[in-house]
Every structure is written in structure tokens, then in C-alpha cells.
Design a protein around this motif. Structure first.
Motif, PDB file in Angstrom:
ATOM      1  N   ASP A  51     -16.736   2.716  -1.702  1.00  0.00           N
ATOM      2  CA  ASP A  51     -17.327   2.413  -2.763  1.00  0.00           C
ATOM      3  C   ASP A  51     -18.901   2.877  -2.487  1.00  0.00           C
ATOM      4  O   ASP A  51     -19.152   2.876  -1.404  1.00  0.00           O
ATOM      5  CB  ASP A  51     -17.347   1.148  -3.118  1.00  0.00           C
ATOM      6  N   ASP A  55       0.751  -1.134   0.242  1.00  0.00           N
ATOM      7  CA  ASP A  55       0.051   0.057  -0.052  1.00  0.00           C
ATOM      8  C   ASP A  55       0.997   1.210  -0.042  1.00  0.00           C
ATOM      9  O   ASP A  55       0.616   2.330  -0.877  1.00  0.00           O
ATOM     10  CB  ASP A  55      -0.885   0.306   1.390  1.00  0.00           C
ATOM     11  N   PRO A  84      -6.627  -2.237  -7.578  1.00  0.00           N
ATOM     12  CA  PRO A  84      -7.697  -2.259  -6.858  1.00  0.00           C
ATOM     13  C   PRO A  84      -9.271  -2.723  -7.230  1.00  0.00           C
ATOM     14  O   PRO A  84      -9.747  -3.549  -6.551  1.00  0.00           O
ATOM     15  CB  PRO A  84      -7.817  -0.789  -6.264  1.00  0.00           C
ATOM     16  N   PRO A 133     -15.315  -3.120  -1.513  1.00  0.00           N
ATOM     17  CA  PRO A 133     -13.974  -2.999  -2.064  1.00  0.00           C
ATOM     18  C   PRO A 133     -12.884  -3.924  -1.246  1.00  0.00           C
ATOM     19  O   PRO A 133     -13.300  -3.987  -0.068  1.00  0.00           O
ATOM     20  CB  PRO A 133     -13.459  -1.828  -2.216  1.00  0.00           C
ATOM     21  N   HIS A 189     -10.620   1.553   1.835  1.00  0.00           N
ATOM     22  CA  HIS A 189     -11.275   1.953   0.426  1.00  0.00           C
ATOM     23  C   HIS A 189     -12.632   2.417   0.511  1.00  0.00           C
ATOM     24  O   HIS A 189     -13.297   1.788   1.443  1.00  0.00           O
ATOM     25  CB  HIS A 189     -10.893   0.610  -0.458  1.00  0.00           C
ATOM     26  N   SER A 196     -11.979  -1.402   5.379  1.00  0.00           N
ATOM     27  CA  SER A 196     -10.318  -1.643   5.663  1.00  0.00           C
ATOM     28  C   SER A 196     -10.306  -3.252   5.880  1.00  0.00           C
ATOM     29  O   SER A 196     -10.876  -3.868   6.872  1.00  0.00           O
ATOM     30  CB  SER A 196      -9.730  -0.825   6.773  1.00  0.00           C
ATOM     31  N   ASP A 211      -5.213   0.764   4.072  1.00  0.00           N
ATOM     32  CA  ASP A 211      -5.781  -0.029   3.047  1.00  0.00           C
ATOM     33  C   ASP A 211      -7.052   0.339   2.984  1.00  0.00           C
ATOM     34  O   ASP A 211      -8.246  -0.426   2.287  1.00  0.00           O
ATOM     35  CB  ASP A 211      -5.679  -1.439   3.234  1.00  0.00           C
TER      36      ASP A 211
END
Lengths: 194, 244
Positions: free
Chosen positions: B147, A96, B19, B243, B145, B162, B143
Motif C-alpha cells: 500500500d 490465498d 483484502p 494492509p 500486500h 506479509s 500473503d
């Protein structure tokens, strides 16, 4: 549970690590010291391999180790070993970070470097890693050149598979397949999940 | 099964997917036990690649970690609301409570509104306190993300997830007002089944925080009787893939 069936002479280690993690979940600081002792080296090492920069690698290692403390109760032995749980997390964090905004230029600069240096020559020897290192090196040597390069660039280099395809001037689908069959061959060679 | 997708196990384990590919692959994983087993084995293999790279950590790392864990609260042991397993315990206790993004005030009240049985009262209060920081921690997770998806009857849903934290926050806005006696209910949908994510409060502009995502890959939203249902009884008005 997926173990390391024929791995080191330390099959007791995994059991210990998992039981330690269980005690960590209950707030046991001594158990955390034990977990730290077993995992800090690999966590720092994988972060270092991916990030290169020692300061950033230490930051990532610190985050991951704190996260292990914080989320120890979420570890589920039914899904895999404690070692894989922790090191998957460490690798994900390192990747990351490498993909963050400023990474693009650095990756370009690293590309040539990665391609010419044999991967293991860059690693500082650590006593506790020597056995793993020897086995992994031996098994990596058993891969085809394209498998070895794909796995090394993707895992240790932190590249996406499309970047790996570009670096190796190889079709995407081929790299995808080589990553899979390369890791599968490593799995068999290392006796994982046997 | 799409053999193309299936062949991504190696790239997935190396964190070598973009991703969107990762999210697509995880949706596939949710429906492919063979792939999941292969991923687990390859993760064990990758762990040995990590072990082979081990370095002796400097003493300052231990000192820094010790200093931080001394002030870091641990997630409570998962006795009643742990990650979903294939063996599927009853869905009622797996998760939990609601909060606005960063909304700390009234969390315990919201827990009560949702009526979720998370254990004794002290446990509920502890959980509520923790959720106030969970969202801000989620927002800063490396991490993390997010959506969004439209709700077919109006409004939008957003998820912030996450995987490393095994947590998600789900936020809805602009939902159509429901008839009396009806409520919106969230669902966590994964290969081992569908479990309730809780009934949204009447003024559903808040967020719901999910711990222990387990194998859930999709957030669903349905209209149910006010008290909520054990399983969805109507067609989802929103399906929101989580995600990676």
C-alpha cells in the motif's frame, strides 16, 4: 494463554507442542520432527479441504511446515496456542492460493459439489484426527443450518463471506453474523478458551 | 465501536474478508481489545476445525520438508528485538535495519548508519545478511500486500507487508530535503503504543525492513532532530496503514 481447556485427553500435547516449538526455534531438528508429527496431518488436511487438489495441498503444507521451522522464534504463547498459530497460517496460505487468478472458474465448479456433499464424508479418516473429528462433527450438528453452512463454506470452502452470501442466497449481514455466532457456538461447544 | 465492524470477527478468522475489509478490520482490531480477545478464541476454535480435517501425510512430504529446512536459515531467537507485546519492552531494540529493494551491498554499513542497537556486532552482520534475502522473500510471500500513501510535505511512502512472515519493508521516495539537523523518522503505531522504526538515512531512497510487526497497524513518518526521538515530537507527515 488460550488453551483447549476441555479438549482431548491430551492437554499435555499443547504444552509439549509449545515447548517443542521453542526448541525448534533453537534449531533442534528432533523437536521439529515432533512438531511435524503433531501438525503435518492437520496442516495437510486443512489445505486439502480448502484446495481440494492434493498436489497443491501438499505444496502449501510443505511451505507452511518450512515456515514453522523458519519462524518458530516468532511464536508468541501469549497470543494463543502453537496449534492455532500454525493452523491459522496454514488456512491463510491455502485461502490465498484458492483466491489466486485461476481460482474463479474452479470455485464455480466446486460450488454445487460442496453444497450437496456432507463435509465430513470427504475426509480421509486419520486415526489421530478421529477424536477431533467426532467432537467437531457433534458440535457442528448443534449449529443452525445457516450457521453450519456459513462456517463450512467459509472455513473449509475458502469462500469470502460475500461469496457465501451469494451461494446461500442470504443477505451479507446475515452471513457475517452467522459466521460469528456459529464459530462462537462451536467455541463454547468445544470448550475453547474456557 | 462500530458494531458492524465488530461483527466481522468470524469472517476474519475464516479468512473470508476481501483484502480491503481485512485491512479495515485489522485497524479496528488494533483499537478493540475485546475484538482481539474474541478473534484469539475463535482462532483456537478454527484450529479445531483444521484438526478435524487432518489427513495422514505421505512420506514424501516429510522428505521434502526435511530437505528444505536443511537449507533454510531460521530467524534468530527474539531476545532483543521480538514482536511488540502489550507489556511493552523499551522500543529501542525491536527493530532494525535498512536496505534498498533487493539491495545487498552495504547492508552492514546501513545498519551502522541507523545506529540501531541490535546486539553484538556478529548479530548485526547476521541480521544484515538476512535482510538482503528478506526483501525478496517478502516479495514472493503468498500473503504479501502493499500500500502507498503520500507524504504531506512531498514524496510517497510504500509498505510491503506479509503478516504470515510478520515482516514489512517500507520504502520512501521523493521526500523533501530537510534543514540541517533534521531527519525523517519512521514509527510503528499499534494499540500498545508507538515505537521507533528508525531514522532514515540522509539519502532516504532506500527501504527499511521491519521484523516482528507485532500489533503495529500503521507506519508513521515524522520530522525529528537528526538523532531521532524516543517518541514522535511533530505531526506525522505520512500515516500509512499496513494492509493485512
Amino acid at each position: 494463554m488460550l488453551g483447549r481447556a476441555s479438549s482431548k485427553a491430551d492437554t499435555g500435547e499443547e504444552a509439549t507442542l509449545e515447548s517443542c516449538l521453542h526448541r525448534v526455534a533453537l534449531g533442534d531438528r528432533e523437536a521439529f520432527d515432533e512438531v511435524y508429527g503433531q501438525l503435518a496431518g492437520p496442516i495437510l488436511g486443512v489445505a486439502r479441504r480448502v484446495l481440494r487438489d492434493p498436489a497443491q495441498a501438499e505444496e502449501v503444507a510443505q511451505e507452511v511446515l518450512v515456515e514453522i521451522w523458519r519462524t518458530a522464534s516468532r511464536f508468541d504463547a501469549a497470543r494463543g496456542s502453537a496449534r492455532a498459530w500454525a493452523l491459522t497460517m496454514a488456512h491463510a496460505r491455502a485461502v490465498d492460493r484458492v483466491r489466486s487468478a485461476d481460482a474463479a472458474t474452479r470455485r464455480e465448479a466446486r460450488a454445487a459439489e460442496l453444497m450437496v456433499e456432507p463435509p465430513f464424508d470427504q475426509v480421509v479418516e486419520a486415526v489421530e484426527a478421529r477424536l477431533d473429528r467426532q467432537r467437531v462433527r457433534h458440535c457442528l450438528e448443534g449449529l443452525t443450518e445457516l450457521q453450519r453452512q456459513s462456517v463450512t463454506l467459509a472455513y473449509y470452502g475458502g469462500y469470502t463471506y460475500s461469496q457465501v452470501a451469494h451461494l446461500l442466497d442470504t443477505p451479507l449481514g446475515t452471513v457475517k453474523t452467522r459466521l460469528r455466532d456459529g464459530l462462537a457456538r462451536l467455541r463454547d461447544c468445544l470448550g475453547v478458551g474456557g | 465501536m462500530d458494531p458492524e465492524v465488530h461483527s466481522l470477527t468470524g469472517a476474519y478468522v475464516c479468512h473470508a474478508l476481501e483484502p480491503d475489509e481485512r485491512a479495515a478490520f485489522e485497524r479496528h482490531l488494533a483499537q478493540c481489545p475485546t475484538c482481539a480477545a474474541e478473534v484469539a478464541e475463535l482462532q483456537e476454535t478454527a484450529a479445531l476445525l483444521a484438526s478435524a480435517a487432518a489427513e495422514t501425510p505421505p512420506a514424501r512430504l516429510k522428505a521434502a520438508v526435511d530437505a528444505r529446512i536443511a537449507v533454510t536459515r531460521q530467524i534468530p531467537p527474539l531476545v532483543d528485538h521480538g514482536p511488540l507485546r502489550a507489556s511493552a519492552r523499551p522500543p529501542r531494540r525491536r527493530w532494525f535495519t535498512a536496505a534498498g529493494w533487493g539491495l545487498a551491498a552495504g547492508l552492514a554499513v546501513v545498519v551502522a548508519v541507523l545506529g540501531i542497537r541490535v546486539g553484538d556486532q556478529q548479530n548485526q552482520i547476521d541480521q544484515a545478511r538476512q535482510h538482503s534475502t528478506t526483501i525478496s522473500q517478502l516479495l514472493s510471500a503468498p500473503d504479501a500486500h502493499s500500500d502507498s500513501a503520500s507524504v504531506s510535505t512531498g514524496g510517497t511512502g510504500t509498505v510491503l507487508v506479509s503478516r504470515s512472515r510478520d515482516e514489512a519493508a517500507i520504502s520512501v521516495a521523493g521526500l523533501a530535503k530537510l534543514a540541517p539537523g533534521k531527519a525523517y523518522q519512521l514509527w510503528m503505531i499499534g494499540p500498545s503504543g508507538t515505537r521507533s522504526g528508525g531514522v532514515l538515512p540522509a539519502t532516504a531512497s532506500d527501504s527499511v525492513v521491519a521484523h516482528g510487526l507485532g500489533d503495529a497497524r500503521t507506519i508513521g513518518l515524522t520530522v525529528e532532530p537528526a538523532g531521532g526521538s524516543a517518541q514522535p515530537t511533530t505531526t506525522p507527515v505520512m500515516l500509512l496503514p499496513m494492509p493485512a
